[in-house]
Every structure is written in structure tokens, then in C-alpha cells.
Design a protein around this motif. Structure first.
Motif, mmCIF file in Angstrom:
data_model
loop_
_atom_site.group_PDB
_atom_site.id
_atom_site.type_symbol
_atom_site.label_atom_id
_atom_site.label_comp_id
_atom_site.label_asym_id
_atom_site.label_seq_id
_atom_site.Cartn_x
_atom_site.Cartn_y
_atom_site.Cartn_z
ATOM 1 N N GLY A 154 -21.364 4.488 -8.447
ATOM 2 C CA GLY A 154 -21.176 3.365 -9.099
ATOM 3 C C GLY A 154 -19.890 3.635 -9.802
ATOM 4 N N GLU A 155 -18.879 4.370 -9.072
ATOM 5 C CA GLU A 155 -17.729 4.313 -9.658
ATOM 6 C C GLU A 155 -16.466 3.478 -8.456
ATOM 7 O OE1 GLU A 155 -17.590 9.042 -11.562
ATOM 8 O OE2 GLU A 155 -17.614 8.524 -9.717
ATOM 9 N N TYR A 156 -15.367 3.524 -9.474
ATOM 10 C CA TYR A 156 -15.020 2.560 -8.651
ATOM 11 C C TYR A 156 -12.989 3.673 -8.378
ATOM 12 C CZ TYR A 156 -13.327 0.971 -13.576
ATOM 13 O OH TYR A 156 -13.721 0.672 -14.856
ATOM 14 N N GLY A 157 -12.429 3.945 -7.884
ATOM 15 C CA GLY A 157 -11.195 4.009 -7.748
ATOM 16 C C GLY A 157 -9.699 3.554 -7.304
ATOM 17 N N ALA A 158 -8.898 3.865 -7.814
ATOM 18 C CA ALA A 158 -7.187 3.348 -7.612
ATOM 19 C C ALA A 158 -6.137 4.035 -7.447
ATOM 20 C CB ALA A 158 -7.083 2.691 -8.902
ATOM 21 N N GLY A 159 -5.945 3.478 -6.602
ATOM 22 C CA GLY A 159 -4.834 4.524 -5.123
ATOM 23 C C GLY A 159 -3.446 4.147 -5.315
ATOM 24 N N VAL A 160 -2.556 4.556 -5.626
ATOM 25 C CA VAL A 160 -0.695 3.840 -6.048
ATOM 26 C C VAL A 160 -0.237 5.181 -5.154
ATOM 27 C CG1 VAL A 160 1.062 3.023 -7.130
ATOM 28 C CG2 VAL A 160 -1.392 2.986 -8.805
ATOM 29 N N ALA A 161 0.808 4.425 -4.087
ATOM 30 C CA ALA A 161 1.315 5.496 -3.751
ATOM 31 C C ALA A 161 2.937 4.394 -4.397
ATOM 32 C CB ALA A 161 1.851 5.216 -2.227
ATOM 33 N N PHE A 162 3.660 5.287 -5.305
ATOM 34 C CA PHE A 162 4.670 4.798 -5.871
ATOM 35 C C PHE A 162 6.006 5.480 -5.679
ATOM 36 C CE2 PHE A 162 7.445 4.422 -9.874
ATOM 37 C CZ PHE A 162 7.021 2.746 -10.164
ATOM 38 N N PHE A 163 7.306 4.418 -5.733
ATOM 39 C CA PHE A 163 8.119 4.690 -4.821
ATOM 40 C C PHE A 163 9.422 4.441 -6.256
ATOM 41 C CE2 PHE A 163 5.381 4.054 -1.220
ATOM 42 C CZ PHE A 163 6.139 5.192 -0.363
ATOM 43 N N CYS A 164 10.232 5.399 -5.798
ATOM 44 C CA CYS A 164 11.403 5.085 -6.994
ATOM 45 C C CYS A 164 12.875 6.144 -6.405
ATOM 46 C CB CYS A 164 10.730 4.901 -8.585
ATOM 47 S SG CYS A 164 11.774 4.869 -9.824
ATOM 48 N N LEU A 171 -1.879 1.211 -13.672
ATOM 49 C CA LEU A 171 -1.007 2.116 -13.341
ATOM 50 C C LEU A 171 0.151 2.005 -12.633
ATOM 51 C CD1 LEU A 171 -4.189 4.573 -11.915
ATOM 52 C CD2 LEU A 171 -3.196 4.340 -13.852
ATOM 53 N N ALA A 172 0.477 0.936 -11.619
ATOM 54 C CA ALA A 172 2.121 1.066 -11.066
ATOM 55 C C ALA A 172 2.850 0.343 -12.143
ATOM 56 C CB ALA A 172 1.594 0.030 -10.014
#
Length: 147
Positions: free
Chosen positions: A25-35, A66-67
Motif C-alpha cells: 500500500g505504498e507509493y514511490g517517487a523517482g527523480v533523475a535530477f540534472f544540474c 521533490l524536483a
């Protein structure tokens, strides 16, 4: 993996995605952040009872937030968010109504980021189509919920 997206001074690019684990019952977030020529990967899970009903969409929203938060924290002027779920852009721009609490909170967060001086742009990509960085964000979201 292919090369990193090029960003200018004060800019970042983020690929965001979400996932849902039916068993936990969990949701997940994923981010590939470029700077500044570097990649930062972010992965987080959530289980807010009010957000769980939106399943993987809650993870998509969390990833986008998050981003935005990372760009704001770094004092950047521009963030381009690549997403595969249309609501990520449309709740922010007003094209979709924010009918649930999670979408209202998301839109308010977006508006606060804009008021702080962060220019946020959205680019829709096709999910599961071989886009290397969208696939990476997807993998990070899945890893967050143990998939």
C-alpha cells in the motif's frame, strides 16, 4: 546510459515518475535530477492514507515536488520537468481540476515555487518507450517501494 541533459547556468532538468506497491500500500517517487553537468538521483516512498487511493499518481506528484524542492533549495531559476503522466503538468497549469486533496496540495506547492521565482516548465514523454532517463526515474520509483 546516454549522456546527461545539458543545462545552462541556474537551470535544472528533472525526469520524474511514480510507482505503487499493491502488497504494501505504498507509493514511490523517482527523480533523475540534472544540474551543472551532474546527476542526482532521488527516491522516496510514502503511505499517506489520503494519497494511497491515487496509487502510482501519488508517487508521480511526490517526485515532481521533490524536483521542485531541490531546484528551489539550490536557488535555481529554471526547472524543466519531464513526465509521463499528463496530470503532472495539467494540475499545475489549471488544465485539470484539482478534485482531490493530494492534487490541491500539489498545485499549491507549485504555485509557491513559482512565487519564489522558480520558472517551471513541463515536457510530456511517452512512458515505457525506451527514454533512458524516464526509465531511470521509473526504476527509482519502483525501488522506493521494493519492486
Amino acid at each position: 546510459m546516454e549522456g546527461y541533459p545539458v543545462t545552462g547556468m541556474g537551470e535544472a532538468v528533472a525526469y520524474v515518475d511514480g510507482s505503487f506497491n499493491e502488497e504494501t500500500g505504498e507509493y514511490g517517487a523517482g527523480v533523475a535530477f540534472f544540474c551543472d553537468g551532474e546527476l542526482m538521483e532521488m527516491s522516496k516512498k510514502g503511505n499517506n492514507p489520503d494519497a494511497v487511493s491515487m496509487r502510482n499518481v501519488s508517487g508521480e506528484v511526490m517526485a515532481s515536488m521533490l524536483a521542485m524542492n531541490e531546484a528551489h533549495k539550490r536557488g535555481l531559476k529554471t526547472l524543466v520537468i519531464y513526465h509521463d503522466y499528463q496530470g503532472i503538468a495539467d494540475w499545475c497549469t489549471g488544465a485539470w481540476k484539482t478534485k482531490k486533496e493530494g492534487t490541491r496540495v500539489y498545485r499549491e506547492f507549485y504555485q509557491q515555487m513559482r512565487l519564489s521565482g522558480l520558472d517551471i516548465r513541463f515536457v510530456k514523454v511517452t512512458g515505457h518507450s525506451g527514454d533512458v532517463w524516464n526509465d531511470r526515474a521509473d526504476a527509482l520509483a519502483k525501488a522506493a517501494v521494493g519492486k
